[in-house]
Motif scaffolding. Structure first.
Motif, PDB file in Angstrom:
ATOM      1  N   UNK A  22       0.849  -1.197   0.000  1.00 48.69           N
ATOM      2  CA  UNK A  22       0.000   0.000   0.000  1.00 48.69           C
ATOM      3  C   UNK A  22       0.883   1.245   0.000  1.00 48.69           C
ATOM      4  N   UNK A  23       1.123   1.808  -1.189  1.00 49.53           N
ATOM      5  CA  UNK A  23       2.023   2.964  -1.303  1.00 49.53           C
ATOM      6  C   UNK A  23       1.503   4.234  -0.640  1.00 49.53           C
ATOM      7  N   UNK A  24       0.221   4.262  -0.236  1.00 45.73           N
ATOM      8  CA  UNK A  24      -0.288   5.473   0.424  1.00 45.73           C
ATOM      9  C   UNK A  24       0.222   5.617   1.851  1.00 45.73           C
ATOM     10  N   UNK A  25       0.792   4.536   2.429  1.00 46.86           N
ATOM     11  CA  UNK A  25       1.424   4.627   3.746  1.00 46.86           C
ATOM     12  C   UNK A  25       2.735   5.396   3.624  1.00 46.86           C
ATOM     13  N   UNK A  26       2.885   6.414   4.444  1.00 46.47           N
ATOM     14  CA  UNK A  26       4.077   7.251   4.394  1.00 46.47           C
ATOM     15  C   UNK A  26       4.880   7.025   5.665  1.00 46.47           C
ATOM     16  N   UNK A  27       6.164   6.798   5.501  1.00 39.30           N
ATOM     17  CA  UNK A  27       7.052   6.624   6.647  1.00 39.30           C
ATOM     18  C   UNK A  27       7.536   8.009   7.062  1.00 39.30           C
ATOM     19  N   UNK A  28       7.116   8.429   8.249  1.00 36.51           N
ATOM     20  CA  UNK A  28       7.482   9.749   8.745  1.00 36.51           C
ATOM     21  C   UNK A  28       7.839   9.638  10.217  1.00 36.51           C
ATOM     22  N   UNK A  29       8.752  10.471  10.653  1.00 38.09           N
ATOM     23  CA  UNK A  29       9.145  10.465  12.063  1.00 38.09           C
ATOM     24  C   UNK A  29       8.013  10.994  12.937  1.00 38.09           C
ATOM     25  N   UNK A  30       7.045  11.685  12.361  1.00 42.97           N
ATOM     26  CA  UNK A  30       5.933  12.258  13.120  1.00 42.97           C
ATOM     27  C   UNK A  30       4.872  11.224  13.477  1.00 42.97           C
ATOM     28  N   UNK A  31       4.831  10.115  12.748  1.00 44.34           N
ATOM     29  CA  UNK A  31       3.805   9.100  12.950  1.00 44.34           C
ATOM     30  C   UNK A  31       4.282   8.094  13.997  1.00 44.34           C
TER      31      UNK A  31
END
Length: 82
Positions: A22-31
């Protein structure tokens, strides 16, 4: 000496990278909720063979966890109370 054959070997199905599926998942330090899945109860980053991530996304997760730790979003070590 007679060698016994092993018959009780488990065949594990290879895990799929959830970020590739699922490419809509974004890896971010905020999550912090997403990153919390990739940190063990001892505070260590979960290895790739356990998490099931591909190499590219595992590097991104590790980088995001390290940034989140530095900014005090995720603790370096989890506290255990008896």
């Amino acid at each position: 000496m007679i060698k016994k054959k092993r018959t009780n070997l488990k065949v594990m199905k290879k895990k799929k990278c959830r970020f590739c599926i699922s490419p809509e998942l974004v890896i971010s330090y905020k999550n912090e909720r997403l990153l919390g899945r990739y940190v063990s109860d001892r505070g260590k980053i979960v290895p790739r063979r356990v998490s099931g991530n591909c190499a590219r996304h595992q590097r991104a997760v590790a980088r995001a966890v390290k940034v989140a730790r530095f900014l005090a979003i995720i603790p370096y070590v989890r506290e255990h109370f008896r």
